[in-house]
Design a protein around this motif. Sequence first.
Motif, PDB file in Angstrom:
ATOM      1  N   ASP A 198       0.742  -1.062  -0.098  1.00 57.66           N
ATOM      2  CA  ASP A 198      -0.189  -0.089   0.018  1.00 57.66           C
ATOM      3  C   ASP A 198       0.962   1.233  -0.091  1.00 57.66           C
ATOM      4  O   ASP A 198       0.394   2.301  -0.279  1.00 57.66           O
ATOM      5  N   THR A 199       2.037   1.119   0.191  1.00 52.47           N
ATOM      6  CA  THR A 199       2.993   2.357   0.315  1.00 52.47           C
ATOM      7  C   THR A 199       4.019   2.295  -0.560  1.00 52.47           C
ATOM      8  O   THR A 199       4.754   3.488  -0.694  1.00 52.47           O
ATOM      9  N   LYS A 234      -2.224   3.758 -11.319  1.00 49.43           N
ATOM     10  CA  LYS A 234      -2.824   4.765 -11.005  1.00 49.43           C
ATOM     11  C   LYS A 234      -4.429   4.822 -11.202  1.00 49.43           C
ATOM     12  O   LYS A 234      -5.171   5.506 -10.561  1.00 49.43           O
ATOM     13  N   ILE A 235      -5.034   3.686 -11.581  1.00 49.86           N
ATOM     14  CA  ILE A 235      -6.429   3.354 -11.868  1.00 49.86           C
ATOM     15  C   ILE A 235      -7.283   3.646 -10.650  1.00 49.86           C
ATOM     16  O   ILE A 235      -8.513   3.867 -10.784  1.00 49.86           O
ATOM     17  N   PRO A 263     -15.138   5.513  -7.486  1.00 52.33           N
ATOM     18  CA  PRO A 263     -13.801   5.065  -7.845  1.00 52.33           C
ATOM     19  C   PRO A 263     -12.848   5.891  -7.201  1.00 52.33           C
ATOM     20  O   PRO A 263     -13.019   7.038  -7.045  1.00 52.33           O
ATOM     21  N   THR A 264     -11.583   5.529  -6.470  1.00 48.88           N
ATOM     22  CA  THR A 264     -10.791   6.094  -5.586  1.00 48.88           C
ATOM     23  C   THR A 264      -9.200   5.907  -6.365  1.00 48.88           C
ATOM     24  O   THR A 264      -8.797   4.908  -6.659  1.00 48.88           O
ATOM     25  N   ARG A 265      -8.763   6.969  -6.990  1.00 43.18           N
ATOM     26  CA  ARG A 265      -7.464   7.083  -7.774  1.00 43.18           C
ATOM     27  C   ARG A 265      -6.425   6.765  -6.689  1.00 43.18           C
ATOM     28  O   ARG A 265      -6.446   7.507  -5.573  1.00 43.18           O
ATOM     29  N   ALA A 266      -5.422   5.755  -6.998  1.00 47.47           N
ATOM     30  CA  ALA A 266      -4.239   5.582  -6.276  1.00 47.47           C
ATOM     31  C   ALA A 266      -2.990   6.645  -6.270  1.00 47.47           C
ATOM     32  O   ALA A 266      -2.686   6.983  -7.407  1.00 47.47           O
ATOM     33  N   PRO A 292      -1.825  -2.483  -6.149  1.00 44.04           N
ATOM     34  CA  PRO A 292      -3.105  -3.081  -5.511  1.00 44.04           C
ATOM     35  C   PRO A 292      -2.759  -4.533  -5.330  1.00 44.04           C
ATOM     36  O   PRO A 292      -2.244  -5.335  -6.203  1.00 44.04           O
ATOM     37  N   GLN A 293      -3.016  -5.249  -4.190  1.00 44.87           N
ATOM     38  CA  GLN A 293      -2.856  -6.536  -4.140  1.00 44.87           C
ATOM     39  C   GLN A 293      -4.112  -7.362  -4.570  1.00 44.87           C
ATOM     40  O   GLN A 293      -5.285  -6.670  -4.685  1.00 44.87           O
TER      41      GLN A 293
END
Length: 505
Positions: free
Chosen positions: A246-247, A275-276, A284-287, A292-293
Motif C-alpha cells: 500500500d505504500t 494509477k487507476i 472510484p478512488t485513484r491511487a 494493488p494486492q
Amino acid sequence: METFFDRNLGDLTYARAGIPGPVGKGDSRTVNVHVGEKSDRIILPMKRPNKGDKSPAEAVEGRILVKGNSVETTAVRTQSRVAASSGLDAVREVARKDKEAKFTALLHHITVDVLRQSYRNLKRRAAAGIDGVTWQAYGEGLELRLHELHTQIHRGSYRALPARRLYIPKPDGTQRPLSIWCLEDKIVQQAVVHVLEAIFETEFLGFSYGFRPGRGQHDALDALSVGLYRRKVNWVLDADIRRFFDTMNHDWMLKFLKHRIQDKRILRLICKWLKIGVLEGEKPTRAQCGVPQGAVVSPILANIYLHYVFDLWANAWRNKIATGDMVVIRYADDSVVGFQHKTDADRFLQILHERMCKFDLALHPDKTQLIRFGRYAEVQCRARGEGNPATFDFLGFTHYCTTSRKGGWFVIGRKTVKKRIRAQLRAIKDELRKRLHAPVAEVGAWLNRVLRGHLNYYAVPGNGQSLDAFLHQVGRLWIRALRRRSQRSRMTWARFGRLMDISSR
C-alpha cells in the motif's frame, strides 16, 4: 487403528527434509528426519552457488535437486509456468550478458498467442471484476476478443478499469484489502509479466524467493534452516515492512523500471494499473501510492522495488561491511537476516530504518525484532538469566533453538504458528456448521481436501506435535458436528475412526 490422519501425516512429514544434520563430505550433506518414533539419516546433494551457471539458489542452501532437467535454468519458464517465446529468450540472453542494456522495443512481444496463453493460465473460478465478465463468458468468441484486445494495446486505445475492492480477514484479526480486476486487465497484465520476467529474473539475487518461477515457501524455509545451521549465526533480525503493497512510491517504481526498460508503451501500461485505483461503493478512488494486492502484475513489481531498495544494498553490506558471517533470506516483504556479531546487527538495523524511509517505506514496529539465536543462544541466555532463547515467525512457522533427539547437536526447530492453527480451526468449525445437514460422504471429501492442503504445507520434520494437535482438534470438531445431526446420535469414537479411514480412500 491406523487412520487417514496418521498415514498422511507420516508420509508427508517423512518426505520433507528441511532441518539439516551434520554436513557430509563433497557435494552432499546428511539430514536427520524424525517422524513420531521413527528416525532415519539420508544423504542430500548440495546445490551450486547462485551465480554458478546451473543453480538459481545460494550456495548456503544445500537442498534436494529437483527431478528432470535440473541443470537447466528455471528462467525459461514464466511466472505462470508458460513457456516463453523465442523473442523473449533473446531478450533474456541480452539482459543476462549486458547488465547495462536498456530495452527500447518490447511491446511487439505481446502477441495474440501470448494473450491467449495468458487467458488460459488464469484461474477459471476467480471472481469477476466490475464489468461482471467471468472466465467462461470471455471464452465465448475468444479469438475475436483477443484480436480486438491486441489491436487496442498496440494502437494505444486500451483502457484499464478500476478494480473492485474486497477485504479478507487476516490471522491477527485485521483485514487485508484485495483488488478484484477485470478479466481483460488480468490477461494484459499477465502478458506484461512475461516481458518483465525475461529481463529482471536475470537481475534478482539468490536470496529472493517470493513470487518467482521455480521457487516457493519451502525453498525459502529450507534455505533459512541450512543457512542458520551452517553459518556462524548468533543474532537474527526478523524484519517486516509495514503495509508494503500500500505504500510503494510510484515515482521510485518507475525509476527502478527505467534502469532496464525504455519502452514508453510498456511503462504507460504499468502506470495505468498503478494509477487507476479501486472502486469502493459507487465512486472510484485513484491511487496515489502503492500497488494493488490481487493484481497479476503486483508480485513482480514488488520484487523489482525491493530488489533495488533492499536486495542489492543488503548484498553489498554482506560483502563489504559485515565483519562476520551474514545470512539473508527474503520472501516478498518478509526478511530474515542472520549475523555473527551483534555490532553488525545493530548497525544494519539502524541504517535499514533510514533506507526504508528514503523510499517511503517503514519497518513494522511490532513485527520487527532482533533476537539472540543460534547454536550458542541457549547457553548464553541461561548464563544471563534470560530463560529460553526468543523465537521468530517466518512463512507460517515459528523457528526456535533446540537439539536433536539423538546426539544432542543443535538444530533449528519449526512448528506451526499458533494463530494460524486457531484461525484455520475457526474456519473449519464455521464451515462444518454450514454443512451440518449435507451428506456425510460429501463433508468427508471436503474435509479430506482441507487436511491434505494443510499437511502439504505444514508437514515438515519437527512439526509432528503441532500437526497431531491440529488433526486431533479437527477430529473433535467433526465428531461433534456429526453428533448434532440427530438427538439420538450413536456416533462413537470407534465408528468415527472407521469413518475417517473410509473418507481417506
